[in-house]
Design a protein around this motif. Structure first.
Motif, PDB file in Angstrom:
ATOM      1  N   ILE A  71       0.778  -1.116  -0.131  1.00 37.19           N
ATOM      2  CA  ILE A  71      -0.011  -0.075   0.088  1.00 37.19           C
ATOM      3  C   ILE A  71       0.875   1.274   0.042  1.00 37.19           C
ATOM      4  CG2 ILE A  71      -0.340   0.035   2.430  1.00 37.19           C
ATOM      5  CD1 ILE A  71      -3.345   0.939   2.222  1.00 37.19           C
ATOM      6  N   SER A  72       0.687   2.174  -0.703  1.00 33.19           N
ATOM      7  CA  SER A  72       1.301   3.477  -0.826  1.00 33.19           C
ATOM      8  C   SER A  72       1.039   4.383   0.312  1.00 33.19           C
ATOM      9  CB  SER A  72       1.112   4.252  -2.242  1.00 33.19           C
ATOM     10  OG  SER A  72      -0.235   4.321  -2.414  1.00 33.19           O
ATOM     11  N   TYR A  73       2.038   5.268   0.613  1.00 36.04           N
ATOM     12  CA  TYR A  73       1.887   5.894   1.840  1.00 36.04           C
ATOM     13  C   TYR A  73       2.443   7.319   1.487  1.00 36.04           C
ATOM     14  CZ  TYR A  73       6.296   4.274   3.356  1.00 36.04           C
ATOM     15  OH  TYR A  73       7.419   4.110   3.358  1.00 36.04           O
ATOM     16  N   VAL A  74       2.162   8.353   2.696  1.00 38.73           N
ATOM     17  CA  VAL A  74       2.659   9.706   2.736  1.00 38.73           C
ATOM     18  C   VAL A  74       3.341   9.738   3.877  1.00 38.73           C
ATOM     19  CG1 VAL A  74       2.329  12.125   2.617  1.00 38.73           C
ATOM     20  CG2 VAL A  74       0.926  10.773   0.789  1.00 38.73           C
ATOM     21  N   GLN A  75       4.739  10.184   4.048  1.00 39.99           N
ATOM     22  CA  GLN A  75       5.258  10.441   5.181  1.00 39.99           C
ATOM     23  C   GLN A  75       6.287  11.593   4.936  1.00 39.99           C
ATOM     24  OE1 GLN A  75       7.700   7.160   6.520  1.00 39.99           O
ATOM     25  NE2 GLN A  75       7.638   7.746   8.916  1.00 39.99           N
ATOM     26  N   TYR A  76       5.870  12.681   5.542  1.00 45.71           N
ATOM     27  CA  TYR A  76       6.853  13.940   5.281  1.00 45.71           C
ATOM     28  C   TYR A  76       8.049  14.015   5.753  1.00 45.71           C
ATOM     29  CZ  TYR A  76       2.169  15.652   3.278  1.00 45.71           C
ATOM     30  OH  TYR A  76       1.176  16.134   2.690  1.00 45.71           O
ATOM     31  N   VAL A  77       8.281  13.211   6.989  1.00 46.74           N
ATOM     32  CA  VAL A  77       9.586  13.276   7.796  1.00 46.74           C
ATOM     33  C   VAL A  77       9.971  12.036   8.003  1.00 46.74           C
ATOM     34  CG1 VAL A  77      10.042  15.671   8.640  1.00 46.74           C
ATOM     35  CG2 VAL A  77       8.461  14.307   9.506  1.00 46.74           C
ATOM     36  N   GLU A  78      11.178  11.746   7.992  1.00 50.94           N
ATOM     37  CA  GLU A  78      11.449  10.168   8.255  1.00 50.94           C
ATOM     38  C   GLU A  78      11.080  10.187   9.895  1.00 50.94           C
ATOM     39  OE1 GLU A  78      15.518   7.590   8.737  1.00 50.94           O
ATOM     40  OE2 GLU A  78      15.673   9.535   7.694  1.00 50.94           O
TER      41      GLU A  78
END
Length: 81
Positions: A35-42
């Motif tokens: 599943i694709s996801y969004v993560q702005y910062v590690e």
């Protein structure tokens, strides 16, 4: 031309609820690349989009196989001793 508005970001808990799975199962699918996801910062918060959730559902959907019919209506004999 007007730009398309950005999709609403969905939290892990909301995404798991939409999919009917646990957050732990959702995290496993994310780490396996299903599943694709969004993560702005590690190591930051993880979000999902509606499109990503729809793609995941499509990947996990399997066509039903027709039932195999037996050659006869009789049940096989059980051997008695």
């Amino acid at each position: 031309m007007a730009k398309k508005a950005m999709d609403k970001l969905i939290t892990r808990k909301e995404a798991a609820s939409i999919l009917g799975i646990s957050v732990k199962t959702l995290d496993a699918a994310r780490t396996d690349g299903l599943i694709s996801y969004v993560q702005y910062v590690e190591n930051g918060c993880v979000y999902f989009t509606e499109v990503g959730i729809q793609e995941y559902i499509a990947k996990c959907t399997h066509r039903a196989k027709p039932m195999e019919r037996a050659a006869t209506y009789r049940k096989p004999r059980s051997f008695r001793r």
